[in-house]
Scaffold this active site. Sequence first.
Site, PDB file in Angstrom:
ATOM      1  N   THR A   1     -12.909  12.417 -13.368  1.00 29.64           N
ATOM      2  CA  THR A   1     -13.259  12.078 -14.755  1.00 29.64           C
ATOM      3  C   THR A   1     -12.027  11.655 -15.535  1.00 29.64           C
ATOM      4  O   THR A   1     -12.055  10.655 -16.258  1.00 29.64           O
ATOM      5  CB  THR A   1     -13.953  13.267 -15.448  1.00 29.64           C
ATOM      6  OG1 THR A   1     -15.171  13.561 -14.758  1.00 29.64           O
ATOM      7  CG2 THR A   1     -14.252  12.964 -16.913  1.00 29.64           C
TER       8      THR A   1
ATOM      9  N   TYR B   1     -19.055  -0.750 -13.766  1.00 22.71           N
ATOM     10  CA  TYR B   1     -19.046   0.649 -13.331  1.00 22.71           C
ATOM     11  C   TYR B   1     -18.411   0.728 -11.943  1.00 22.71           C
ATOM     12  O   TYR B   1     -17.609   1.623 -11.666  1.00 22.71           O
ATOM     13  CB  TYR B   1     -20.466   1.216 -13.298  1.00 22.71           C
ATOM     14  CG  TYR B   1     -21.127   1.263 -14.656  1.00 22.71           C
ATOM     15  CD1 TYR B   1     -20.818   2.270 -15.567  1.00 22.71           C
ATOM     16  CD2 TYR B   1     -22.067   0.311 -15.036  1.00 22.71           C
ATOM     17  CE1 TYR B   1     -21.425   2.317 -16.824  1.00 22.71           C
ATOM     18  CE2 TYR B   1     -22.681   0.357 -16.280  1.00 22.71           C
ATOM     19  CZ  TYR B   1     -22.356   1.359 -17.170  1.00 22.71           C
ATOM     20  OH  TYR B   1     -22.958   1.397 -18.402  1.00 22.71           O
TER      21      TYR B   1
ATOM     22  N   ARG C   1     -22.346   5.240 -10.066  1.00 21.37           N
ATOM     23  CA  ARG C   1     -23.317   6.045 -10.827  1.00 21.37           C
ATOM     24  C   ARG C   1     -22.598   7.197 -11.551  1.00 21.37           C
ATOM     25  O   ARG C   1     -22.912   7.514 -12.695  1.00 21.37           O
ATOM     26  CB  ARG C   1     -24.397   6.586  -9.914  1.00 21.37           C
ATOM     27  CG  ARG C   1     -25.529   7.275 -10.661  1.00 21.37           C
ATOM     28  CD  ARG C   1     -26.645   7.637  -9.716  1.00 21.37           C
ATOM     29  NE  ARG C   1     -27.205   6.429  -9.132  1.00 21.37           N
ATOM     30  CZ  ARG C   1     -28.439   6.005  -9.330  1.00 21.37           C
ATOM     31  NH1 ARG C   1     -29.258   6.706 -10.070  1.00 21.37           N
ATOM     32  NH2 ARG C   1     -28.871   4.896  -8.779  1.00 21.37           N
TER      33      ARG C   1
ATOM     34  N   CYS D   1     -16.007   2.968 -24.085  1.00 19.93           N
ATOM     35  CA  CYS D   1     -17.073   3.015 -23.083  1.00 19.93           C
ATOM     36  C   CYS D   1     -17.966   1.772 -23.119  1.00 19.93           C
ATOM     37  O   CYS D   1     -18.540   1.395 -22.096  1.00 19.93           O
ATOM     38  CB  CYS D   1     -17.929   4.261 -23.294  1.00 19.93           C
ATOM     39  SG  CYS D   1     -17.011   5.796 -23.140  1.00 19.93           S
TER      40      CYS D   1
ATOM     41  N   SER E   1     -22.669  -4.568 -12.715  1.00 20.43           N
ATOM     42  CA  SER E   1     -22.062  -5.617 -11.872  1.00 20.43           C
ATOM     43  C   SER E   1     -22.738  -6.974 -12.023  1.00 20.43           C
ATOM     44  O   SER E   1     -22.160  -7.988 -11.659  1.00 20.43           O
ATOM     45  CB  SER E   1     -22.088  -5.194 -10.408  1.00 20.43           C
ATOM     46  OG  SER E   1     -21.247  -4.081 -10.223  1.00 20.43           O
TER      47      SER E   1
END
Length: 102
Positions: free
Chosen positions: A7, A25, A39, A55, A61
């Site tokens: 994280t 991501y 994920r 964020c 993608s």
Amino acid sequence: MSPTSFTRRVLTIVRQIPHGRVATYADVAAMAGRPAASRAVGNIMKGCRDPNIPCHRVVRSNGQLGGYSETLVKQGLLKAEGISVIGPRLRHFTRLRWQRNW
């Protein structure tokens, strides 16, 4: 509860995404050392409440915005950075995509 090392790596990478650029991501997961963890990156982005972490610059993608809890907010933040969103996708996604140079 303190964040995991993964994280922390993800958040460090997301802070580096330049204004007016986006990363996927999967890109962030790979940069954080876990290429199959896109994920998990999404879940980290979903739970992040730090206003210093952009964020909104992390997308799918395929150039879609992704599962951001406040899609209109994400669109507005991207638009404020000069990024056009047409329907569910970013305009000129390929040009906007940031991949950190090592």
